[in-house]
Design an enzyme around this catalytic site. Sequence first.
Site, short mmCIF file in Angstrom:
data_model
loop_
_atom_site.label_atom_id
_atom_site.label_comp_id
_atom_site.label_asym_id
_atom_site.label_seq_id
_atom_site.Cartn_x
_atom_site.Cartn_y
_atom_site.Cartn_z
N LYS A 5 0.92 -1.35 0.04
CA LYS A 5 -0.10 -0.04 0.07
C LYS A 5 0.85 1.13 0.03
O LYS A 5 2.05 1.11 0.46
CB LYS A 5 -0.84 -0.11 1.11
CG LYS A 5 -0.12 0.05 2.66
CD LYS A 5 -1.12 -0.30 3.65
CE LYS A 5 -0.39 -0.30 5.25
NZ LYS A 5 -1.39 -0.51 6.25
N ARG B 3 -11.27 0.01 15.26
CA ARG B 3 -11.04 0.77 13.70
C ARG B 3 -11.72 0.19 12.83
O ARG B 3 -12.75 0.57 12.04
CB ARG B 3 -9.37 1.16 13.82
CG ARG B 3 -9.17 2.12 12.64
CD ARG B 3 -7.39 1.70 12.52
NE ARG B 3 -7.10 0.52 11.74
CZ ARG B 3 -6.04 0.37 11.34
NH1 ARG B 3 -5.03 1.21 11.45
NH2 ARG B 3 -5.81 -0.76 10.83
N TYR C 131 13.94 31.41 7.95
CA TYR C 131 12.94 32.12 8.20
C TYR C 131 12.59 32.15 9.77
O TYR C 131 12.85 31.31 10.47
CB TYR C 131 11.63 31.41 7.71
CG TYR C 131 11.43 31.66 6.26
CD1 TYR C 131 11.47 32.63 5.58
CD2 TYR C 131 11.38 30.28 5.42
CE1 TYR C 131 11.28 32.81 4.28
CE2 TYR C 131 11.33 30.69 3.85
CZ TYR C 131 11.23 31.61 3.45
OH TYR C 131 11.13 31.72 2.04
N MET D 255 10.67 25.30 2.44
CA MET D 255 10.00 24.27 1.56
C MET D 255 10.92 23.67 0.60
O MET D 255 10.58 22.27 0.35
CB MET D 255 8.87 25.02 0.81
CG MET D 255 8.12 24.19 -0.25
SD MET D 255 6.96 25.14 -0.98
CE MET D 255 5.77 26.19 -0.01
#
Length: 370
Positions: free
Chosen positions: A40, A134, A262, A310
């Site tokens: 998966k 679940r 930043y 980023m």
Amino acid sequence: MTVLMSVRPRATLRVDLGAVTANVRTIGSRTAGELMAVVKADGFGHGQVDVARAALAGGATRLGVTSLDEARPLREAGLTQRILSWLNPPGADFTEARRLDVELGVPGLDHLHAIARTAPGARVHLQLDTGLGRDGAEPARWDRLCRAARDAERDGRVRVVGVMGHLPCAGRPGHAANARGRDRFAWGLRVARAAGLRPADHHLAATAATLSDPLSHHTMSRIGAGLVGIDESGTVPLRPALTLTAPLVTVRSVPAGTAVGYGHTWTARRATRLGLVPVGYADGLPRLASGRAEVWVAGARRPVVGRISMDMTVVDLGPGSPACAGDPVTVFGPGDHGEPTTAQWAGWAETLEHEIVTGLSARLHRRSTG
Ligand SMILES: *Cc1c(COP(=O)(O)O)cnc(C)c1O
């Protein structure tokens, strides 16, 4: 005429498929049961079809996926092994399951009826909730599901080939919830048989339970994380398969007092050299690892400084560093040479290795080796 081959700095994700094959062999030596390779989430971010083939080469005999959408590329690649898909809404296009010859997980009556109606003859695995709260049928609904499945089987509308469960705390081998889950699964099998079902496959264990809890082994184990070297139980050394490298884009000398990135979360306390690595959180590096993570460059571990942004990350190379622009940085790898591992990145980001490897972005250039 000059041809520029590539002027773009390239972050490259190498996938060692030999490691996948070796991991499956290691896991296979711990159980007498069959192995289903769970491919998966693009084979845990390692490339679904490649990982499937490598796992089959190591002794896996079947494939497992969540939704039918994840089964299609396996058939399109020509893989003919049995495939189980266990996470579809009851309104899914189950005719596609028949077309692709994919077996289906059945967590309740809605699914059973939908499959019997739209994909008559489908092979199904009844899913029991063995403690995750679940997925899978709750125990109070299990008997009814088993009897309805038996009726559907007698009418030729489904074939119940399996019963499956999933343990909640397999990463902690002695946890009491695992024993309760095993007991509930054994009960669920008895109920299914008493209803007249004869499932040839009963499967409860995933990677961690397969490696650490032989009592959880039934006829088959479903192996996902272990394919790519992750053992949450920490009991068996498996081989990580990913290496992320990128060339330094620039190297600069800066004076003490230089603030970086930043928000200015880091300031150089001494004159030093800073390297710029062209990977960031859009490539899948967790921003939470800012100020904690390290990378391997010029033969040493060096700290990531300032915020991971980023597209880029800054490394403090140290004042005497010989590193130059263009030199390779290993962001993570198997750890053989001192480079960090994805497990360490997970620690720096307060998460699981699973989240690191499945979160790597398609922007990274990928290269697989056998
Ligand atoms: C993901 C998954 C697995 C594989 O688990 P690992 O711990 O990654 O080996 C097995 N069964 C189910 C139902 C799953 O969702």
